[in-house]
Design a protein around this motif. Structure first.
Motif, short mmCIF file in Angstrom:
data_model
loop_
_atom_site.label_atom_id
_atom_site.label_comp_id
_atom_site.label_asym_id
_atom_site.label_seq_id
_atom_site.Cartn_x
_atom_site.Cartn_y
_atom_site.Cartn_z
N ARG A 236 -8.11 -2.16 2.79
CA ARG A 236 -8.77 -3.38 2.43
C ARG A 236 -10.15 -3.63 3.04
O ARG A 236 -10.95 -4.44 2.60
CB ARG A 236 -7.95 -4.85 2.76
CG ARG A 236 -6.57 -5.07 2.00
CD ARG A 236 -5.91 -6.33 2.48
NE ARG A 236 -4.65 -6.14 2.32
CZ ARG A 236 -3.93 -6.70 1.49
NH1 ARG A 236 -4.39 -7.76 0.84
NH2 ARG A 236 -2.57 -6.69 1.35
N PRO B 36 -12.53 0.92 1.68
CA PRO B 36 -12.06 1.52 0.41
C PRO B 36 -12.06 2.84 0.75
O PRO B 36 -11.26 3.63 -0.30
CB PRO B 36 -12.85 0.87 -0.52
CG PRO B 36 -13.70 -0.15 -0.11
CD PRO B 36 -13.83 0.00 1.44
N VAL C 46 0.86 -1.20 -0.03
CA VAL C 46 0.24 -0.01 -0.06
C VAL C 46 0.91 1.05 -0.01
O VAL C 46 1.85 1.06 0.51
CB VAL C 46 -0.92 0.25 1.33
CG1 VAL C 46 -2.26 -0.67 1.24
CG2 VAL C 46 -0.35 -0.36 2.76
N ASP D 113 -7.34 0.32 7.49
CA ASP D 113 -6.80 -0.72 6.64
C ASP D 113 -7.89 -0.59 5.26
O ASP D 113 -8.83 -0.74 5.20
CB ASP D 113 -7.11 -2.05 6.93
CG ASP D 113 -6.34 -2.88 6.05
OD1 ASP D 113 -6.17 -2.89 5.09
OD2 ASP D 113 -5.87 -4.20 6.68
N GLU E 228 -15.48 -5.90 10.57
CA GLU E 228 -15.55 -5.04 9.33
C GLU E 228 -16.50 -3.74 9.39
O GLU E 228 -16.45 -2.61 9.02
CB GLU E 228 -15.57 -5.71 8.08
CG GLU E 228 -14.29 -6.34 7.67
CD GLU E 228 -14.01 -7.74 8.55
OE1 GLU E 228 -15.00 -8.22 9.09
OE2 GLU E 228 -12.99 -8.37 8.50
#
Ligand code: ADP
Ligand code: ASP
Ligand code: MG
Length: 403
Positions: free
Chosen positions: A184, A187, A175, A182, A389
Motif C-alpha cells: 500500500r 506499489p 494481500v 507494505d 512513506e
C-alpha cells in the motif's frame, strides 16, 4: 492432509465475503482435506467495540473488555458455520474455550499456555469442518474469557496448527503474500516466494502487521509450515515462512517495515548523578512500559540529554512515570509525530555497507535521523512521521528491492 486456515477481518468483512470464504473452504474440503478454519471479527468490529467501551470509560476493566471483544469473532465463526451447513457440509463452530485454548489471565494480552485438543480431534474424527473463533481463550486461573492481543487470530491459528500437528497453516488476508514492504505504501514492492522465520519476526515486530509477531514466534518454535496468501485471489500461491536453511540464497535485505505507533520522549539536562538512568528505566519497566530505542548525549556541563521511544499506547502511563522525575531534569517533551523505519535481512550478518546505504538514502531525501539502533539482522531509524512513506520508498529503491 490437515489444514488450518485463518481468515482475517477483511476476508470476512461482509456477508458476501463470508460466502467467499465458505467457497474456499468447500474447495479445500472437496479435495479431501480435513479443515480447521480460524476466523477474525468482521473488519472494523473490534475497533468499534473498543470505541463503545471508551464512551463509558477511558480505562475500562480489562476482564470486561475481553468479554466484549471476544464477541466479534464468535459472530463470524457461527455465520461461516451456518453458511457451510446450508450447502450440506458438516461443520461445528467453537469458541476459544470449546477449542481448548488455555491461557494466562493477563486480560487483553493473554498468552497461550496449552491447548486441550480433545474437542477438536473428536470433531475431526466425526468428519466435521471446525470453525474456531480466533483471538480468544480461557484463563487457567479464573476460567474467564481472555483475548490474545491485537491481531491475535493469527496466533490462535498457528497455535492450533502446532497442537494438532497440522500439515500446513494458511493465513488468508487481503494481500497475496509477504512483500518487500507494505504494497500500500510502495506499489513497486515485490512478493517474496519464501522468507525466514527470523526475518518475518523482525518485520512483524517492527510494524508490518501482515502477521502478528507472536504468531511468527510460535510458528518458529513449533516448526509450523506457515503460508501467507489472499482470500481475494485464492488461486495465487502465497509466501512460505520457513527455516533459514530452506532458503537457497538469502538477499542482503529482505524487507522494509514502518511503525507509526511511536513516541519519542526527550529528557533534557538530566541531573548529573550516578544511577539516575537506572532509576528512570527501572520505573518505566515496573509500569510495564515497553522502551525501545535509547540514546544519551552528554553535554560539556556534564548534564545529559536522554532520548527514548515508546509505543503510542503507553504514552499516558509514561507521562505518569516521568512526572516523578521532574526535579531531576530541566525539561521533558513528548513527540508523537515520529515513526520508525526499519531494514531487515539475514544477509546483513555477512555484508558490510548496509547501514551506510540507509543513512545516505535518508540524507539524499533531506530526512533527518533522530535515533538509530541496529542488531544482527536489522537497522531501525526514528524520523519525522511526515517523511514515513517517502523514507520507505527511498530505502526500497536504495536496496533495489523492486529488482
Ligand atoms: P487481516 O485483517 O487479514 O489480519 P491485516 O490488516 O492485519 O490483515 O494485514 C494485512 C495488511 O498488512 C495488508 O493489507 C498490508 O497493507 C499490510 N502489510 C504491511 N507490511 C506488509 C508486507 N511486507 N507484505 C504484505 N502486506 C503488508
Ligand atoms: N479482531 C482482533 C483484532 O482486530 C483479532 C484479529 O483480527 O486477529 O485485533
Ligand atoms: Mg492481522
Amino acid at each position: 492432509m490437515l489444514k488450518v486456515l485463518k481468515f482475517g477481518g477483511t476476508s470476512v468483512g461482509t456477508l458476501e465475503r463470508i460466502q467467499n470464504v465458505a467457497k474456499i473452504i468447500k474447495d479445500i474440503r472437496d479435495d479431501g482435506h480435513d479443515v480447521v478454519a480460524v476466523v477474525s471479527a468482521m473488519s472494523g468490529e473490534t475497533n468499534k467495540l473498543i470505541e463503545y467501551a471508551n464512551t463509558f470509560s477511558k480505562n475500562p476493566c480489562e476482564r470486561e473488555m475481553d468479554m466484549l471483544l471476544s464477541s466479534g469473532e464468535r459472530v463470524t465463526s457461527a455465520l461461516l458455520s451456518i453458511a457451510l451447513n446450508e450447502d450440506g457440509y458438516a461443520t461445528t463452530s467453537m469458541s476459544g474455550r470449546e477449542a481448548g485454548i488455555k491461557t494466562t489471565s493477563e486480560h487483553t494480552e493473554a498468552r497461550i499456555e496449552e491447548i486441550d485438543t480433545t474437542n477438536m480431534k473428536n470433531a475431526i474424527n466425526n468428519g466435521k469442518i471446525i470453525i474456531v473463533a480466533g483471538f480468544q481463550g480461557v484463563s487457567l486461573d479464573n476460567a474467564r474469557i481472555t483475548t490474545l492481543g491485537r491481531g491475535g487470530s493469527d496466533l490462535s491459528a498457528v497455535a492450533i496448527a502446532g497442537a494438532l500437528k497440522a500439515d500446513i497453516c494458511e493465513i488468508y488476508t487481503d494481500v497475496d503474500g509477504i512483500y518487500t514492504t507494505d504494497p500500500r505504501i510502495e506499489p513497486k514492492a515485490k512478493k517474496l516466494e519464501k522468507i525466514s522465520y527470523e526475518e518475518m519476526l523482525e518485520l512483524a515486530s517492527l510494524g508490518a502487521k501482515v502477521l502478528q509477531n507472536r504468531s511468527v514466534e510460535m510458528a518458529k518454535k513449533l516448526n509450523v509450515n506457515l503460508v501467507s496468501r489472499s482470500s481475494f485471489t485464492p488461486e495465487v500461491e502465497g509466501t512460505l515462512i520457513t527455516q533459514e536453511e530452506n532458503i537457497m540464497e538469502a538477499p542482503v535485505v529482505s524487507g522494509i517495515a514502518l511503525d507509526k505507533n511511536q513516541v519519542r520522549v526527550g529528557m533534557y539536562k538530566v541531573a548529573d548523578k550516578p544511577g539516575i538512568a537506572a532509576s528512570i528505566f527501572q520505573s518505566l519497566a515496573d509500569s510495564n512500559i515497553n522502551v525501545d530505542m535509547i540514546v544519551q548525549t552528554v553535554a560539556v556541563d556534564g548534564k545529559a540529554d536522554l532520548d527514548f521511544t515508546i509505543p503510542t499506547g503507553d504514552l499516558d502511563k509514561t507521562k505518569k512515570v516521568m512526572d516523578t522525575f521532574m526535579n531531576d531534569v530541566e525539561n521533558i517533551d513528548y513527540n508523537e509525530a515520529v515513526c520508525k523505519v526499519s531494514i531487515v535481512g539475514v544477509g546483513m550478518k555477512s555484508h558490510t555497507g548496509v547501514a551506510s546505504k540507509a543513512f545516505s538514502s535518508m540524507a539524499s531525501e533531506n530526512i533527518n535521523i533522530r535515533i538509530i539502533s541496529t542488531s544482527e539482522i536489522k537497522i531501525s531509524m526514528i524520523i519525522e512521521e511526515k517523511y514515513a512513506e517517502l523514507a520507505v520508498r527511498a530505502l526500497h529503491d536504495a536496496y533495489e528491492l523492486d529488482k
